[in-house]
Motif scaffolding. Structure first.
Motif, PDB file in Angstrom:
ATOM      1  N   LEU A  86      98.258  25.600  -0.636  1.00 61.42           N
ATOM      2  CA  LEU A  86      98.062  24.170  -0.871  1.00 61.42           C
ATOM      3  C   LEU A  86      97.155  23.880  -2.061  1.00 61.42           C
ATOM      4  O   LEU A  86      96.909  22.716  -2.381  1.00 61.42           O
ATOM      5  N   ALA A  87      96.653  24.959  -2.706  1.00 64.72           N
ATOM      6  CA  ALA A  87      95.797  24.810  -3.892  1.00 64.72           C
ATOM      7  C   ALA A  87      94.556  23.976  -3.589  1.00 64.72           C
ATOM      8  O   ALA A  87      94.176  23.085  -4.354  1.00 64.72           O
ATOM      9  N   VAL A  88      93.920  24.273  -2.452  1.00 69.39           N
ATOM     10  CA  VAL A  88      92.689  23.593  -2.079  1.00 69.39           C
ATOM     11  C   VAL A  88      91.681  24.646  -1.633  1.00 69.39           C
ATOM     12  O   VAL A  88      91.990  25.837  -1.560  1.00 69.39           O
ATOM     13  N   LYS A  89      90.471  24.205  -1.311  1.00 67.64           N
ATOM     14  CA  LYS A  89      89.468  25.113  -0.790  1.00 67.64           C
ATOM     15  C   LYS A  89      89.695  25.319   0.711  1.00 67.64           C
ATOM     16  O   LYS A  89      90.183  24.420   1.400  1.00 67.64           O
ATOM     17  N   PRO A  90      89.316  26.492   1.237  1.00 66.21           N
ATOM     18  CA  PRO A  90      89.543  26.757   2.662  1.00 66.21           C
ATOM     19  C   PRO A  90      88.973  25.694   3.591  1.00 66.21           C
ATOM     20  O   PRO A  90      89.569  25.385   4.624  1.00 66.21           O
ATOM     21  N   ARG A  91      87.834  25.092   3.233  1.00 67.84           N
ATOM     22  CA  ARG A  91      87.241  24.105   4.123  1.00 67.84           C
ATOM     23  C   ARG A  91      88.118  22.861   4.242  1.00 67.84           C
ATOM     24  O   ARG A  91      88.028  22.123   5.220  1.00 67.84           O
ATOM     25  N   ALA A 122     106.151  22.601   3.079  1.00 70.07           N
ATOM     26  CA  ALA A 122     106.659  21.265   3.365  1.00 70.07           C
ATOM     27  C   ALA A 122     105.518  20.258   3.432  1.00 70.07           C
ATOM     28  O   ALA A 122     105.630  19.133   2.929  1.00 70.07           O
ATOM     29  N   TYR A 123     104.409  20.678   4.027  1.00 69.31           N
ATOM     30  CA  TYR A 123     103.237  19.801   4.100  1.00 69.31           C
ATOM     31  C   TYR A 123     102.704  19.506   2.703  1.00 69.31           C
ATOM     32  O   TYR A 123     102.366  18.364   2.378  1.00 69.31           O
ATOM     33  N   GLY A 124     102.642  20.537   1.875  1.00 65.43           N
ATOM     34  CA  GLY A 124     102.157  20.344   0.511  1.00 65.43           C
ATOM     35  C   GLY A 124     103.041  19.407  -0.287  1.00 65.43           C
ATOM     36  O   GLY A 124     102.560  18.628  -1.112  1.00 65.43           O
ATOM     37  N   ALA A 125     104.350  19.455  -0.035  1.00 68.68           N
ATOM     38  CA  ALA A 125     105.279  18.610  -0.778  1.00 68.68           C
ATOM     39  C   ALA A 125     105.127  17.145  -0.398  1.00 68.68           C
ATOM     40  O   ALA A 125     105.399  16.255  -1.211  1.00 68.68           O
ATOM     41  N   THR A 126     104.694  16.873   0.837  1.00 63.71           N
ATOM     42  CA  THR A 126     104.563  15.489   1.286  1.00 63.71           C
ATOM     43  C   THR A 126     103.114  15.037   1.365  1.00 63.71           C
ATOM     44  O   THR A 126     102.846  13.888   1.708  1.00 63.71           O
ATOM     45  N   ARG A 127     102.178  15.926   1.067  1.00 69.61           N
ATOM     46  CA  ARG A 127     100.763  15.592   1.171  1.00 69.61           C
ATOM     47  C   ARG A 127     100.439  14.401   0.292  1.00 69.61           C
ATOM     48  O   ARG A 127     100.771  14.354  -0.878  1.00 69.61           O
TER      49      ARG A 127
END
Length: 231
Positions: A86-91, A122-127
């Motif tokens: 998701l290209a985010v930090k683990p937190r 799928a979550y990343g695509a709709t985030r």
């Protein structure tokens, strides 16, 4: 990660697979021996998991079957690996995982939460795409369910550390006071985490590193200092 079609086990299941009692396993630590299969957990994971096929092959003196090299939508990824997808930090995953789009698909292995790669993609695509619940008129109150709001705020800060409450109101459909409160809380938590990671770092300096403009961080800096002092 746990590759599609494979089974992973934790330490206690590993002891069972090796035919050892738990006290004997803890004393001998067979997983530390040279040539023992490598864990399939993400790098830095506190809870280690091993591929069961490799374990049984090692136990029986057979060649270890290689893990599938190609990515598959059924691969199970832990918190750190999900953050990479998701290209985010683990937190941030700690906030996102309450979203039904992830919560409904969580798989716990050895006490560790995992999500299928395909679900994460799928979550990343709709985030960030929000739809107001039917029957709720504009201006009738917060449009994002309360339990999902921290994750949405975390997403906005991931995308732009200088995000304003006005922008959060526009994107999330929440009230100004709600946006301000949640942005302050999330900024404060991130500032405090930065201070904890680097002892001696002042709250203002941590806010600078995180990219929070002075006009948007005053309350967060004060709250972060209080959080840090409590710990």
């Amino acid at each position: 990660m746990i590759r599609a079609g494979r089974t992973a086990v934790g330490r206690r299941e590993l002891a069972d697979a090796l035919g050892m009692t738990w006290p004997t396993f803890r004393r001998l630590k067979p997983h530390d021996a040279e040539g023992f299969p490598e864990p399939v957990s993400s790098e830095g994971a506190l809870v280690l998991l091993w591929d069961l096929e490799q374990i049984t092959a090692h136990r029986d003196g057979r060649p270890q079957p290689a893990l599938p090299p190609e990515e598959d939508d059924e691969d199970l990824l832990d918190r750190r690996e999900a953050a990479v997808v998701l290209a985010v930090k683990p937190r941030s995953i700690d906030s996102y995982k309450t979203d039904p789009r992830l919560a409904d698909h969580v798989v716990v292995v050895g006490g560790v939460e995992h999500w299928p790669r395909g679900v994460l993609r799928a979550y990343g695509a709709t985030r960030g795409t929000m739809t107001a619940p039917s029957g709720r008129p504009t201006g009738s109150g917060d449009m994002v369910p309360r339990d999902l709001l921290p994750g949405r705020i975390a997403e906005l800060l991931d995308a732009d550390p200088a995000v304003t409450a006005a922008h959060a109101v526009d994107v999330l459909g929440v009230s100004t006071s709600t946006a301000q409160k949640h942005l302050q809380h999330e900024r404060a938590a991130r500032i405090a985490a930065q201070m904890h990671t680097e002892p001696g770092l002042r709250a203002e300096a941590a806010a600078d590193r995180l990219g929070y403009p002075p006009a948007l961080r005053r309350s967060a800096v004060k709250a972060a200092q209080q959080l840090h002092d409590k710990h």
